[in-house]
Scaffold this motif. Structure first.
Motif, PDB file in Angstrom:
ATOM      1  N   VAL A 507      -7.719  -8.440   0.209  1.00 35.84           N
ATOM      2  CA  VAL A 507      -6.994  -7.426   0.990  1.00 35.84           C
ATOM      3  C   VAL A 507      -7.254  -7.616   2.477  1.00 35.84           C
ATOM      4  CG1 VAL A 507      -7.084  -5.745  -0.895  1.00 35.84           C
ATOM      5  CG2 VAL A 507      -8.888  -5.756   0.839  1.00 35.84           C
ATOM      6  N   THR A 508      -6.324  -7.067   3.281  1.00 37.39           N
ATOM      7  CA  THR A 508      -6.549  -6.883   4.716  1.00 37.39           C
ATOM      8  C   THR A 508      -6.412  -5.396   5.008  1.00 37.39           C
ATOM      9  OG1 THR A 508      -4.204  -7.192   5.277  1.00 37.39           O
ATOM     10  CG2 THR A 508      -5.602  -9.172   5.199  1.00 37.39           C
ATOM     11  N   VAL A 509      -7.088  -4.908   6.053  1.00 35.37           N
ATOM     12  CA  VAL A 509      -7.181  -3.463   6.301  1.00 35.37           C
ATOM     13  C   VAL A 509      -6.736  -3.140   7.713  1.00 35.37           C
ATOM     14  CG1 VAL A 509      -8.762  -1.506   6.440  1.00 35.37           C
ATOM     15  CG2 VAL A 509      -9.034  -3.175   4.610  1.00 35.37           C
ATOM     16  N   GLN A 510      -5.958  -2.036   7.832  1.00 33.31           N
ATOM     17  CA  GLN A 510      -5.596  -1.517   9.151  1.00 33.31           C
ATOM     18  C   GLN A 510      -5.687   0.015   9.085  1.00 33.31           C
ATOM     19  OE1 GLN A 510      -1.792  -2.742  10.649  1.00 33.31           O
ATOM     20  NE2 GLN A 510      -2.045  -1.728  12.611  1.00 33.31           N
ATOM     21  N   GLU A 511      -6.636   0.584   9.831  1.00 34.29           N
ATOM     22  CA  GLU A 511      -6.865   2.026   9.794  1.00 34.29           C
ATOM     23  C   GLU A 511      -6.072   2.723  10.885  1.00 34.29           C
ATOM     24  OE1 GLU A 511     -11.034   2.483  10.203  1.00 34.29           O
ATOM     25  OE2 GLU A 511     -11.523   1.646   8.213  1.00 34.29           O
ATOM     26  N   ARG A 512      -5.489   3.872  10.499  1.00 35.95           N
ATOM     27  CA  ARG A 512      -4.716   4.686  11.445  1.00 35.95           C
ATOM     28  C   ARG A 512      -5.140   6.138  11.268  1.00 35.95           C
ATOM     29  NH1 ARG A 512       1.414   2.108  10.749  1.00 35.95           N
ATOM     30  NH2 ARG A 512       0.928   0.075  11.696  1.00 35.95           N
ATOM     31  N   GLY A 513      -6.031   6.576  12.142  1.00 37.13           N
ATOM     32  CA  GLY A 513      -6.506   7.940  12.071  1.00 37.13           C
ATOM     33  C   GLY A 513      -7.604   8.105  11.035  1.00 37.13           C
ATOM     34  N   ASN A 514      -7.942   9.372  10.769  1.00 38.90           N
ATOM     35  CA  ASN A 514      -9.003   9.707   9.835  1.00 38.90           C
ATOM     36  C   ASN A 514      -8.467  10.624   8.743  1.00 38.90           C
ATOM     37  OD1 ASN A 514     -11.056   8.297  11.309  1.00 38.90           O
ATOM     38  ND2 ASN A 514     -11.067  10.002  12.796  1.00 38.90           N
ATOM     39  N   GLY A 515      -9.309  10.805   7.712  1.00 41.41           N
ATOM     40  CA  GLY A 515      -8.955  11.728   6.645  1.00 41.41           C
ATOM     41  C   GLY A 515      -8.316  11.023   5.466  1.00 41.41           C
ATOM     42  N   TYR A 516      -7.640  11.842   4.640  1.00 44.55           N
ATOM     43  CA  TYR A 516      -6.982  11.335   3.438  1.00 44.55           C
ATOM     44  C   TYR A 516      -5.490  11.603   3.536  1.00 44.55           C
ATOM     45  CZ  TYR A 516     -11.481  10.607   1.215  1.00 44.55           C
ATOM     46  OH  TYR A 516     -12.732  10.154   0.904  1.00 44.55           O
ATOM     47  N   GLY A 517      -4.721  10.592   3.269  1.00 45.80           N
ATOM     48  CA  GLY A 517      -3.275  10.696   3.279  1.00 45.80           C
ATOM     49  C   GLY A 517      -2.690   9.506   2.569  1.00 45.80           C
ATOM     50  N   PRO A 518      -1.387   9.404   2.477  1.00 40.05           N
ATOM     51  CA  PRO A 518      -0.765   8.260   1.796  1.00 40.05           C
ATOM     52  C   PRO A 518      -1.190   6.937   2.437  1.00 40.05           C
ATOM     53  CG  PRO A 518       0.844   9.994   2.227  1.00 40.05           C
ATOM     54  CD  PRO A 518      -0.390  10.364   2.986  1.00 40.05           C
ATOM     55  N   VAL A 519      -1.478   5.954   1.588  1.00 40.94           N
ATOM     56  CA  VAL A 519      -1.873   4.622   2.038  1.00 40.94           C
ATOM     57  C   VAL A 519      -0.765   3.642   1.672  1.00 40.94           C
ATOM     58  CG1 VAL A 519      -3.527   2.736   1.768  1.00 40.94           C
ATOM     59  CG2 VAL A 519      -4.333   5.103   1.841  1.00 40.94           C
ATOM     60  N   THR A 520      -0.293   2.928   2.656  1.00 44.69           N
ATOM     61  CA  THR A 520       0.788   1.965   2.434  1.00 44.69           C
ATOM     62  C   THR A 520       0.211   0.642   1.945  1.00 44.69           C
ATOM     63  OG1 THR A 520       2.094   2.985   4.190  1.00 44.69           O
ATOM     64  CG2 THR A 520       2.717   0.756   3.511  1.00 44.69           C
ATOM     65  N   LEU A 521       0.795   0.117   0.897  1.00 43.09           N
ATOM     66  CA  LEU A 521       0.406  -1.192   0.346  1.00 43.09           C
ATOM     67  C   LEU A 521       1.552  -2.161   0.565  1.00 43.09           C
ATOM     68  CD1 LEU A 521      -1.150  -0.041  -3.079  1.00 43.09           C
ATOM     69  CD2 LEU A 521      -2.306  -0.323  -0.881  1.00 43.09           C
ATOM     70  N   GLU A 522       1.268  -3.256   1.243  1.00 40.66           N
ATOM     71  CA  GLU A 522       2.290  -4.263   1.536  1.00 40.66           C
ATOM     72  C   GLU A 522       1.700  -5.651   1.334  1.00 40.66           C
ATOM     73  OE1 GLU A 522       4.965  -2.259   5.036  1.00 40.66           O
ATOM     74  OE2 GLU A 522       3.018  -3.104   5.603  1.00 40.66           O
ATOM     75  N   TRP A 523       2.581  -6.613   1.149  1.00 41.10           N
ATOM     76  CA  TRP A 523       2.122  -7.996   1.076  1.00 41.10           C
ATOM     77  C   TRP A 523       1.769  -8.470   2.477  1.00 41.10           C
ATOM     78  CZ3 TRP A 523       0.862  -9.252  -3.523  1.00 41.10           C
ATOM     79  CH2 TRP A 523       1.574  -8.808  -4.620  1.00 41.10           C
ATOM     80  N   ALA A 524       0.574  -8.997   2.644  1.00 42.11           N
ATOM     81  CA  ALA A 524       0.114  -9.443   3.962  1.00 42.11           C
ATOM     82  C   ALA A 524       0.824 -10.734   4.328  1.00 42.11           C
ATOM     83  CB  ALA A 524      -1.393  -9.656   3.959  1.00 42.11           C
ATOM     84  N   THR A 525       1.281 -10.807   5.585  1.00 41.58           N
ATOM     85  CA  THR A 525       1.893 -12.051   6.049  1.00 41.58           C
ATOM     86  C   THR A 525       0.809 -13.068   6.300  1.00 41.58           C
ATOM     87  OG1 THR A 525       1.796 -11.272   8.323  1.00 41.58           O
ATOM     88  CG2 THR A 525       3.832 -10.845   7.087  1.00 41.58           C
ATOM     89  N   ARG A 526       1.112 -14.325   6.180  1.00 40.74           N
ATOM     90  CA  ARG A 526       0.128 -15.387   6.393  1.00 40.74           C
ATOM     91  C   ARG A 526      -0.356 -15.363   7.837  1.00 40.74           C
ATOM     92  NH1 ARG A 526       2.530 -20.665   3.138  1.00 40.74           N
ATOM     93  NH2 ARG A 526       2.557 -19.685   1.084  1.00 40.74           N
ATOM     94  N   GLY A 527      -1.663 -15.502   7.970  1.00 42.97           N
ATOM     95  CA  GLY A 527      -2.261 -15.541   9.302  1.00 42.97           C
ATOM     96  C   GLY A 527      -2.698 -14.188   9.789  1.00 42.97           C
ATOM     97  N   SER A 528      -2.375 -13.102   9.032  1.00 43.70           N
ATOM     98  CA  SER A 528      -2.837 -11.784   9.450  1.00 43.70           C
ATOM     99  C   SER A 528      -4.309 -11.634   9.176  1.00 43.70           C
ATOM    100  CB  SER A 528      -2.054 -10.693   8.703  1.00 43.70           C
ATOM    101  OG  SER A 528      -2.227 -10.829   7.329  1.00 43.70           O
ATOM    102  N   ASP A 529      -4.989 -10.812   9.964  1.00 45.21           N
ATOM    103  CA  ASP A 529      -6.436 -10.614   9.833  1.00 45.21           C
ATOM    104  C   ASP A 529      -6.719  -9.508   8.849  1.00 45.21           C
ATOM    105  OD1 ASP A 529      -6.856 -12.615  11.680  1.00 45.21           O
ATOM    106  OD2 ASP A 529      -6.719 -11.209  13.373  1.00 45.21           O
TER     107      ASP A 529
END
Length: 529
Positions: A507-529
């Motif tokens: 997996v790769t992770v990108q955090e936006r804000g704090n707390g609990y809410g819907p988490v988007t799952l997507e296919w990571a593009t090549r070269g993403s961190d």
């Protein structure tokens, strides 16, 4: 007039008649004394004890190189056992890193060097535990966790294993004392220290106590026999010792007691194996007797660990006997002295040995044809479901595995592809069916508030739909191999990432804000961190 014998004559005749036994005893003592002189001068006197001890002591060090060799040997051994490859298992035997500390224990006991004994014992204990844990980790990560023939062969040690360990240890100790290190290769293969230790790790990982304890007993048998035999060989070769005469006597008694303690259960195991072999032979003879000697027994499969004992066999016979199983059960139960459940599959063939042989060949051909037809049927169904030509389906009949990459179908979601794989896999439970889906969009992972029990705070957890989304994404990632990008609030992202960790998902992770809410799952593009 006859003269009486003089004292001189008596003195001349008496020694010849009365000292013959004494003369033989004196001769035996002279031979024994001569042998001791020869052994001390020509054999033990030519051994450089200081050099041998220094080399043995240096080989017993607990070092990074030693642990590396243990891990390499253990890794090769467990993979060879899982693949049931004798050649690979022999490769692990050749490394044999545990042989040095075991021999060190033996020589340290002989010389009374307890500092060396502690050093060797520590290296042996660390190496043994390291090998077990390392093998257990490999098994837990491996998709192959079945008990192969190579694994099963190391779970029932018997008296012959002790004899092999003893003679191998004699050869190994002799080679080390006399500087013939090349012999150690053969000794390592004969005693096989690492394979049974790898089986211990397999038993630990799969929680199979029968495998665990059986292989552990084989390892302890080999270890003890090698160490104590090395001790005895070092004493025979006159290695200097700090032990007193009384301590030496106690040492000899303890060595003998240890061998006897090992020999008793190993003898009982050997006796059980012999009984099972004889029982199998008797079962085959009785089945042939039931059919009047005109039948040929094939695929005799006895099961001794159940009650009543079970015997299954395929019989090629010119005439079908309705009561054959009952008669065989009665005869075999009386012969073995225990209840037996017999199952016979009767195949009618022509008369004569040639007909039976032809029937066996026909059965083998039928089994091969059935396996080929089954593989073709699986390939046809996978090709139809995946929407691809049949030649794009990869089928491995030997390993019972089928792989296919599905063509994108209008309206088909990842859940649809997963359900297709599940259905065909359920129809073929002995096969490993894998369908690689196209890169369809992934669902969101949602959370809900869960009320805590009395005195416990409330917490957030994945909703049932969220758990399904994570499981489906994990399945798809294991098939396509593309990492999954997780985006959402920090706490929710951490929970989803933790859920993915149980599936070994990249997996790769990108955090936006704090707390609990819907988490988007997507296919990571090549070269993403």
């Amino acid at each position: 007039m006859q003269s009486e014998p003089t004292s001189a004559d008596t003195a001349t005749r008496s020694p010849g008649a009365g000292t013959a036994p004494a003369s033989r005893t004196t001769g035996f003592r002279e031979v024994l004394s001569s042998f001791r002189d020869w052994w001390g001068h020509e054999v033990t006197g030519t051994v450089d004890q200081v050099a041998v001890i220094e080399k043995r002591r240096a080989e017993c060090q607990l070092s990074a190189r030693y642990l590396l060799m243990v891990s390499m040997s253990a890794g090769i051994a467990i993979l060879g056992l899982l693949l049931s490859s004798p050649a690979v298992v022999i490769g692990a035997m050749l490394l044999s890193p545990l042989m040095d500390p075991i021999m060190g224990v033996g020589f340290a006991l002989a010389t009374g060097d307890f500092k060396w004994l502690r050093q060797s014992g520590k290296s042996l204990a660390v190496g043994t535990l390291f090998a077990i844990v390392f093998c257990a980790l490999i098994v837990m990560l491996s998709p192959l966790q079945t008990v192969t023939t190579e694994i099963a062969a190391r779970t029932r040690p018997n008296l012959f294993d002790l004899a092999v360990a003893f003679f191998s240890a004699v050869a190994g100790a002799y080679a080390m004392i006399r500087g013939r290190e090349g012999t150690i290769v053969g000794v390592a293969i004969a005693t096989a220290l690492m394979p049974p230790l790898a089986v211990v790790g397999f038993g630990l990982a799969t929680m199979n106590l029968t495998v665990f304890w059986g292989s552990l007993f084989l390892f302890v048998t080999n270890l003890t026999a090698i160490a104590l035999t090395a001790t005895a060989m070092a004493r025979v070769y006159g290695f200097s010792t700090s032990l007193s005469e009384k301590q030496t006597q106690w040492q000899a008694i303890l060595i003998f007691t240890a061998f006897v303690a090992l020999a008793i259960p190993l003898f009982l195991s050997l006796r059980q194996i012999v009984w099972e072999t004889q029982a199998t032979r008797q079962a085959s003879n009785i089945v042939e007797e039931v059919f009047g000697g005109r039948a040929t027994v094939s695929q005799m499969e006895p099961s001794f660990d159940v009650e009543p004992m079970q015997v299954s066999a395929t019989v090629f016979t010119p005439e079908i006997f309705a009561d054959a199983e009952g008669r065989a059960e009665d005869l075999l139960s009386r012969r073995l002295g225990r209840p037996v459940d017999v199952t016979l599959t009767q195949l009618r063939v022509g008369t004569g040995a040639q007909a039976a042989e032809e029937a066996q060949l026909a059965q083998a051909r039928a089994q091969e044809r059935a396996a080929r037809e089954q593989a073709d049927d699986i390939a046809d169904r996978l090709a139809l479901l995946a929407g691809v030509p049949k030649d794009e389906v990869t089928v491995d009949r030997d390993r019972r595995r089928a792989l296919v990459t599905a063509r994108p179908l209008d309206g088909a979601t990842l859940a649809a592809y997963a359900e297709l794989e599940r259905r065909i896999d359920a129809l073929e439970p002995e096969w490993d069916i894998r369908l690689t889906p196209p890169l369809r969009p992934l669902s969101q992972a949602t959370f809900e508030l869960v009320e805590g029990e009395e005195g416990e705070p409330d917490s957030y957890a994945l909703t049932p739909q969220g758990s399904q989304a994570v499981a489906l994404a994990a399945w798809a990632q294991s098939r396509v191999g593309v990492p999954i990008a997780i985006t959402g609030p920090a706490e929710a992202v951490a929970a989803v990432r933790n859920a993915f960790s149980h599936h070994n998902v990249a997996v790769t992770v990108q955090e936006r804000g704090n707390g609990y809410g819907p988490v988007t799952l997507e296919w990571a593009t090549r070269g993403s961190d």
